[in-house]
Design a protein around this motif. Structure first.
Motif, PDB file in Angstrom:
ATOM      1  N   THR A 102      49.471 -38.776-109.033  1.00  0.00           N
ATOM      2  CA  THR A 102      50.254 -39.081-110.230  1.00  0.00           C
ATOM      3  C   THR A 102      51.536 -39.810-109.865  1.00  0.00           C
ATOM      4  O   THR A 102      51.931 -40.778-110.526  1.00  0.00           O
ATOM      5  CB  THR A 102      50.574 -37.785-110.997  1.00  0.00           C
ATOM      6  OG1 THR A 102      49.344 -37.164-111.398  1.00  0.00           O
ATOM      7  CG2 THR A 102      51.419 -38.071-112.227  1.00  0.00           C
ATOM      8  N   TRP A 103      52.201 -39.367-108.814  1.00  0.00           N
ATOM      9  CA  TRP A 103      53.427 -40.037-108.347  1.00  0.00           C
ATOM     10  C   TRP A 103      53.147 -41.484-107.968  1.00  0.00           C
ATOM     11  O   TRP A 103      53.902 -42.396-108.337  1.00  0.00           O
ATOM     12  CB  TRP A 103      53.979 -39.268-107.150  1.00  0.00           C
ATOM     13  CG  TRP A 103      54.977 -40.035-106.341  1.00  0.00           C
ATOM     14  CD1 TRP A 103      56.299 -40.220-106.611  1.00  0.00           C
ATOM     15  CD2 TRP A 103      54.715 -40.743-105.110  1.00  0.00           C
ATOM     16  NE1 TRP A 103      56.886 -40.986-105.629  1.00  0.00           N
ATOM     17  CE2 TRP A 103      55.939 -41.319-104.706  1.00  0.00           C
ATOM     18  CE3 TRP A 103      53.577 -40.917-104.323  1.00  0.00           C
ATOM     19  CZ2 TRP A 103      56.038 -42.073-103.536  1.00  0.00           C
ATOM     20  CZ3 TRP A 103      53.668 -41.671-103.158  1.00  0.00           C
ATOM     21  CH2 TRP A 103      54.892 -42.234-102.781  1.00  0.00           C
ATOM     22  N   PHE A 104      52.063 -41.717-107.252  1.00  0.00           N
ATOM     23  CA  PHE A 104      51.741 -43.063-106.811  1.00  0.00           C
ATOM     24  C   PHE A 104      51.418 -43.961-108.007  1.00  0.00           C
ATOM     25  O   PHE A 104      51.891 -45.115-108.077  1.00  0.00           O
ATOM     26  CB  PHE A 104      50.552 -43.019-105.844  1.00  0.00           C
ATOM     27  CG  PHE A 104      50.260 -44.313-105.165  1.00  0.00           C
ATOM     28  CD1 PHE A 104      50.908 -44.662-103.996  1.00  0.00           C
ATOM     29  CD2 PHE A 104      49.316 -45.197-105.684  1.00  0.00           C
ATOM     30  CE1 PHE A 104      50.641 -45.862-103.350  1.00  0.00           C
ATOM     31  CE2 PHE A 104      49.038 -46.393-105.052  1.00  0.00           C
ATOM     32  CZ  PHE A 104      49.699 -46.737-103.884  1.00  0.00           C
ATOM     33  N   LEU A 105      50.636 -43.455-108.943  1.00  0.00           N
ATOM     34  CA  LEU A 105      50.294 -44.245-110.126  1.00  0.00           C
ATOM     35  C   LEU A 105      51.532 -44.535-110.967  1.00  0.00           C
ATOM     36  O   LEU A 105      51.722 -45.656-111.458  1.00  0.00           O
ATOM     37  CB  LEU A 105      49.250 -43.507-110.960  1.00  0.00           C
ATOM     38  CG  LEU A 105      47.857 -43.350-110.327  1.00  0.00           C
ATOM     39  CD1 LEU A 105      47.001 -42.428-111.181  1.00  0.00           C
ATOM     40  CD2 LEU A 105      47.176 -44.699-110.157  1.00  0.00           C
ATOM     41  N   ALA A 106      52.396 -43.514-111.141  1.00  0.00           N
ATOM     42  CA  ALA A 106      53.601 -43.693-111.952  1.00  0.00           C
ATOM     43  C   ALA A 106      54.540 -44.712-111.315  1.00  0.00           C
ATOM     44  O   ALA A 106      55.206 -45.486-112.025  1.00  0.00           O
ATOM     45  CB  ALA A 106      54.314 -42.364-112.135  1.00  0.00           C
ATOM     46  N   SER A 107      54.595 -44.747-109.982  1.00  0.00           N
ATOM     47  CA  SER A 107      55.484 -45.700-109.307  1.00  0.00           C
ATOM     48  C   SER A 107      55.038 -47.136-109.530  1.00  0.00           C
ATOM     49  O   SER A 107      55.808 -48.068-109.318  1.00  0.00           O
ATOM     50  CB  SER A 107      55.533 -45.393-107.808  1.00  0.00           C
ATOM     51  OG  SER A 107      54.295 -45.693-107.178  1.00  0.00           O
ATOM     52  N   ARG A 108      53.799 -47.308-109.984  1.00  0.00           N
ATOM     53  CA  ARG A 108      53.270 -48.645-110.260  1.00  0.00           C
ATOM     54  C   ARG A 108      52.986 -48.833-111.749  1.00  0.00           C
ATOM     55  O   ARG A 108      52.260 -49.761-112.130  1.00  0.00           O
ATOM     56  CB  ARG A 108      51.995 -48.871-109.429  1.00  0.00           C
ATOM     57  CG  ARG A 108      52.325 -49.125-107.966  1.00  0.00           C
ATOM     58  CD  ARG A 108      51.190 -48.743-107.045  1.00  0.00           C
ATOM     59  NE  ARG A 108      51.535 -49.048-105.648  1.00  0.00           N
ATOM     60  CZ  ARG A 108      52.361 -48.332-104.907  1.00  0.00           C
ATOM     61  NH1 ARG A 108      52.938 -47.256-105.430  1.00  0.00           N
ATOM     62  NH2 ARG A 108      52.630 -48.669-103.651  1.00  0.00           N
ATOM     63  N   GLY A 137      45.204 -46.668-118.979  1.00  0.00           N
ATOM     64  CA  GLY A 137      44.691 -47.979-119.319  1.00  0.00           C
ATOM     65  C   GLY A 137      44.092 -48.753-118.151  1.00  0.00           C
ATOM     66  O   GLY A 137      43.674 -48.196-117.139  1.00  0.00           O
ATOM     67  N   VAL A 138      44.064 -50.074-118.304  1.00  0.00           N
ATOM     68  CA  VAL A 138      43.442 -50.954-117.327  1.00  0.00           C
ATOM     69  C   VAL A 138      44.142 -50.856-115.973  1.00  0.00           C
ATOM     70  O   VAL A 138      43.495 -50.839-114.917  1.00  0.00           O
ATOM     71  CB  VAL A 138      43.452 -52.412-117.829  1.00  0.00           C
ATOM     72  CG1 VAL A 138      42.910 -53.348-116.744  1.00  0.00           C
ATOM     73  CG2 VAL A 138      42.621 -52.536-119.095  1.00  0.00           C
ATOM     74  N   ALA A 139      45.477 -50.781-115.987  1.00  0.00           N
ATOM     75  CA  ALA A 139      46.223 -50.686-114.725  1.00  0.00           C
ATOM     76  C   ALA A 139      45.828 -49.427-113.959  1.00  0.00           C
ATOM     77  O   ALA A 139      45.663 -49.452-112.733  1.00  0.00           O
ATOM     78  CB  ALA A 139      47.717 -50.696-115.000  1.00  0.00           C
ATOM     79  N   ALA A 172      52.489 -34.013-113.001  1.00  0.00           N
ATOM     80  CA  ALA A 172      51.041 -34.128-112.858  1.00  0.00           C
ATOM     81  C   ALA A 172      50.274 -33.214-113.807  1.00  0.00           C
ATOM     82  O   ALA A 172      49.119 -33.509-114.145  1.00  0.00           O
ATOM     83  CB  ALA A 172      50.646 -33.822-111.412  1.00  0.00           C
ATOM     84  N   PHE A 173      50.907 -32.118-114.254  1.00  0.00           N
ATOM     85  CA  PHE A 173      50.138 -31.109-114.981  1.00  0.00           C
ATOM     86  C   PHE A 173      50.703 -30.693-116.339  1.00  0.00           C
ATOM     87  O   PHE A 173      50.036 -29.975-117.084  1.00  0.00           O
ATOM     88  CB  PHE A 173      49.981 -29.855-114.107  1.00  0.00           C
ATOM     89  CG  PHE A 173      49.161 -30.082-112.884  1.00  0.00           C
ATOM     90  CD1 PHE A 173      47.787 -30.171-112.963  1.00  0.00           C
ATOM     91  CD2 PHE A 173      49.756 -30.245-111.645  1.00  0.00           C
ATOM     92  CE1 PHE A 173      47.012 -30.401-111.837  1.00  0.00           C
ATOM     93  CE2 PHE A 173      48.997 -30.489-110.506  1.00  0.00           C
ATOM     94  CZ  PHE A 173      47.621 -30.564-110.605  1.00  0.00           C
TER      95      PHE A 173
END
Length: 485
Positions: A164-170, A175-177, A330-331
């Motif tokens: 979750t941290w990695f996805l949020a940082s980007r 969605g598509v991203a 994350a939760f």
């Protein structure tokens, strides 16, 4: 004595005097059982017929009276233990329960409060226990987390927080991203890492092809150079490395990965650094182990299992995250029927579970406060000193070969007399099986650099010098008989 004015009604109702009588009777049995355990077999074979009967357990129409429960335990359950409560158990890292932990479980069941939602004192005891574990582990102020059912769940929570941290940082949490980045995530672990990490990575959506198993050096620690090469190769291939899992005491040999070097790779390439310290996460608390934990404060998360070295009753792990908000991110999921508290967030917002046993928190808190810092250090010394004795006894015998010797209290060795020209793997397997069936002591086997070895782990607070001596004597006795011409 206070007597309730409420009537005793319903199918589960028990008269107070009857309940009190069974509590006392059960307490006496527990004390007698634990007192007699050192003189009892470590394990007993479970007959197939008895196993089938327990697995079926048909219900009677009329139910059973309260005293029948303890009678059933005495005759059908207690005679067939797993063995980990015995002081001569040296196999898996599952420890005997500390006496105060047994009391805490009873009290926890009596209070029957959930540490997932609502306001009750056990929730705050869990917060305090988590803070104490983080402090003992050498993690920085501000570290938070939750208690879990064990290391498997704790590893899962930490890897999910990392994702979750990695996805949020980007800016890719949906969605598509999200789909594009998630399809390229890669996680790294050594070839010695516990299977629960692979299970956790697969559970959060990584296929086996994106879980890297980094080779280890001769001392069974992750090779930072090979890690760096793997990360850089994946980046060139268009993949997205997001997390490295280091070992703080492998289950096979107790090896501790080189944390500073691995953290350096993580920081250079923007990866989360998780430590699987289910077994060895509290090593910083002992002066002999602490040098191996240089850099532990730089971890992003850490798994610790209090039901291992602290002898908390099964089942209890801990997921510790140095930025506690990342676990909640994350939760956390709100619902109209759950009125959370932003100042004191419900612990269910930091884990998968909504209903969480309060007895777990009470047991950890009670054992930590019984021990104090000095007691934790002394408990670790108890394991290490008995492991040192075991290694001394092995070195004294020319027919025993020491394979590994530290830094934790796991010792790998084998019976290998110079006169034996047969298959040592077959011999090792037979020795382990006969020793386990014999009931005097119990250990497991593990492969070290391809060699099958006997693996002895000292992790019980009741283990004595005599138990260690019995282990060596039994291995030698069985080995001599099996290799006699």
């Amino acid at each position: 004595m206070h007597r309730s004015q409420h009537s005793i009604e319903g199918p589960l109702a028990v008269e107070p005097d009857d309940f009190r009588r069974e509590l006392v009777r059960t307490a006496h049995w527990v004390a007698d059982y634990l007192e007699a355990m050192p003189e009892s077999p470590v394990t007993r074979p479970l007959p197939d017929q008895h196993r089938r009967r327990l697995s079926a357990s048909p219900l009677r129409d009329g139910g059973q009276a309260l005293p029948e429960f303890l009678d059933f335990i005495k005759t059908d359950v207690a005679p067939y233990p797993g063995g980990n409560g015995h002081p001569a158990f040296f196999a898996w890292i599952t420890t005997p329960p500390a006496p105060i932990g047994i009391l805490a479980h009873l009290v926890g069941a009596t209070l029957n409060a959930s540490c997932g939602y609502g306001e009750n004192a056990l929730v705050d005891l869990e917060r305090g226990a988590v803070r104490a574990l983080a402090d003992l582990a050498g993690l920085p102020q501000g570290t938070g987390g939750v208690l879990t059912s064990g290391g498997s769940m704790a590893n899962l929570l930490c890897l999910a927080a990392a994702r979750t941290w990695f996805l949020a940082s980007r800016d890719a949490t949906d969605g598509v991203a999200h789909d594009d980045i998630h399809a390229r995530l890669v996680c790294y672990q050594s070839t010695e890492t516990h299977m629960s990490v692979t299970k956790a990575a697969r559970t959060i959506g990584l296929p086996p092809s994106r879980i890297r198993h980094v080779p280890v050096t001769a001392d069974l620690r992750m090779d930072p150079g090979r890690l760096r090469a793997a990360v850089e190769a994946d980046l060139v291939a268009g993949l997205l490395p997001f997390c490295v899992v280091s070992n703080l005491g492998t289950v096979g040999t107790g090896a501790i990965d080189p944390l500073p070097e691995i953290t350096r790779v993580c920081r250079e390439h923007g990866l989360w650094h998780h430590g699987d310290g289910a077994y060895g996460g509290l090593g910083s608390a002992h002066p002999d182990l602490a040098p191996h934990y240089e850099g532990v404060a730089e971890l992003d998360s850490l798994t610790v299992d209090p039901h291992k070295v602290l002898n908390v009753p099964i089942a209890c792990g801990a997921a510790l995250v140095t930025d506690a908000g990342r676990l909640r991110a994350a939760f956390s999921t709100r619902a109209s029927y759950l009125d959370g508290n932003d100042e004191w967030p419900w612990l269910s917002e930091s884990t998968l579970e909504l209903t969480r046993p309060g007895g777990r928190a009470l047991s950890v808190w009670a054992i930590l406060h019984q021990l104090g810092r000095d007691g934790v250090r002394d408990l670790l010394e108890h394991y290490l000193s008995h492991a040192r004795l075991l290694r001394e006894l092995i070195r004294e015998r020319p027919d025993l070969e020491l394979i590994t010797d530290g830094p934790w209290a796991i010792t790998c060795f084998r019976y290998s007399p110079s006169s034996f020209d047969g298959d040592l793997d077959v011999l090792t397997t037979r020795i382990a099986r006969e020793l386990q069936d014999g009931g005097k002591t119990f250990l497991a086997t593990v492969r070290v650099h391809g060699t099958l070895t006997l693996r002895a782990s000292v992790c019980g607070h009741r283990t004595t010098k005599a138990d260690v001596e019995t282990l060596v004597a039994e291995v030698t006795r069985i080995g001599e008989r099996l290799t006699a011409h």
